[in-house]
Scaffold this motif. Structure first.
Motif, PDB file in Angstrom:
ATOM      1  N   ARG A  47       0.815  -1.213   0.000  1.00  0.00           N
ATOM      2  CA  ARG A  47       0.000   0.000   0.000  1.00  0.00           C
ATOM      3  C   ARG A  47       0.845   1.259   0.000  1.00  0.00           C
ATOM      4  O   ARG A  47       0.513   2.241  -0.654  1.00  0.00           O
ATOM      5  N   ARG A  89       5.034   5.184  -2.573  1.00  0.00           N
ATOM      6  CA  ARG A  89       3.895   5.385  -3.460  1.00  0.00           C
ATOM      7  C   ARG A  89       3.301   6.782  -3.352  1.00  0.00           C
ATOM      8  O   ARG A  89       3.024   7.397  -4.369  1.00  0.00           O
ATOM      9  N   GLU A  90       3.069   7.294  -2.153  1.00  0.00           N
ATOM     10  CA  GLU A  90       2.399   8.584  -2.006  1.00  0.00           C
ATOM     11  C   GLU A  90       3.211   9.614  -1.237  1.00  0.00           C
ATOM     12  O   GLU A  90       3.108  10.798  -1.486  1.00  0.00           O
ATOM     13  N   LYS A  91       3.991   9.174  -0.240  1.00  0.00           N
ATOM     14  CA  LYS A  91       4.778  10.097   0.574  1.00  0.00           C
ATOM     15  C   LYS A  91       6.083   9.417   0.958  1.00  0.00           C
ATOM     16  O   LYS A  91       6.235   8.210   0.803  1.00  0.00           O
ATOM     17  N   PRO A 127       8.389   9.113  -3.408  1.00  0.00           N
ATOM     18  CA  PRO A 127       7.450   8.699  -4.462  1.00  0.00           C
ATOM     19  C   PRO A 127       8.033   8.964  -5.851  1.00  0.00           C
ATOM     20  O   PRO A 127       8.628  10.007  -6.095  1.00  0.00           O
TER      21      PRO A 127
END
Length: 182
Positions: A47, A89-91, A127
């Motif tokens: 995730r 992935r995001e941070k 990321p």
């Protein structure tokens, strides 16, 4: 007769309680990260990060430069060095690793080797950028074949994903000495 019935009820109740205590899962086994297996391409997508096992190397001795000094470590077991390619992935994300041996034992990264170039324990992944890192384990040689690398986001994320990267089919030849370079 009444005392006998009470005794039987207490003994049966104690037996049932003991059976329930031994068969119900514990808190630690109920709340674990969700396992995510690497795909056919060898890339595992959790995730919070994506990871790939770029290679494995093994040796009886490891050397590296730390703060301008040469550090050499040896072991009576074997050092297993996992070369990783990881991107968040995001941070920004830090990742920790364990080696799940062939017998099911879990091995954490070796505490005898620290602050070496590209150490996973010091790495911060961003990321969209693929970062390279090493995870070094000290374990018996028979735990490598059939084992797998498990990567998790650092911190207390019990209900998050854990990426399982299986060891390659062909295991690395044991080197006499291995140098970790930046």
């Amino acid at each position: 007769m009444n005392h006998f019935v009470n005794l039987v009820v207490v003994v049966l109740g104690g037996g049932l309680l003991g059976m329930m205590m031994n068969t119900l899962p514990s808190y630690d086994s109920s709340f674990q990260p969700f396992g995510v297996r690497a795909g056919e391409n060898g890339v595992g997508e959790g995730r919070l990060f994506t990871a790939e096992l770029a290679g494995l190397r093994s040796s009886g001795t490891i050397s590296y430069a730390q703060f301008g000094k040469e550090v050499v470590r040896d072991t009576s077991a074997i050092f297993l060095v996992a070369e990783l390619a990881i991107s968040a992935r995001e941070k920004s994300q830090q990742v920790e690793a364990i080696w799940l041996g062939a017998t099911g034992r879990q091995y954490v990264q070796s505490a005898r080797i620290e602050s070496f170039p590209r150490a996973l324990s010091l790495a911060q992944f961003e990321p969209g950028l693929k970062g390279q890192a090493f995870a070094v384990f000290e374990l018996p040689e028979d735990e490598i074949a059939g084992g797998q690398l498990v990567l998790m986001a650092r911190g207390s994320m019990l209900m998050d994903s854990a990426v399982h990267l299986p060891a390659p089919k062909v295991l690395p030849a044991r080197q006499v000495s291995l140098r970790l370079e930046p």
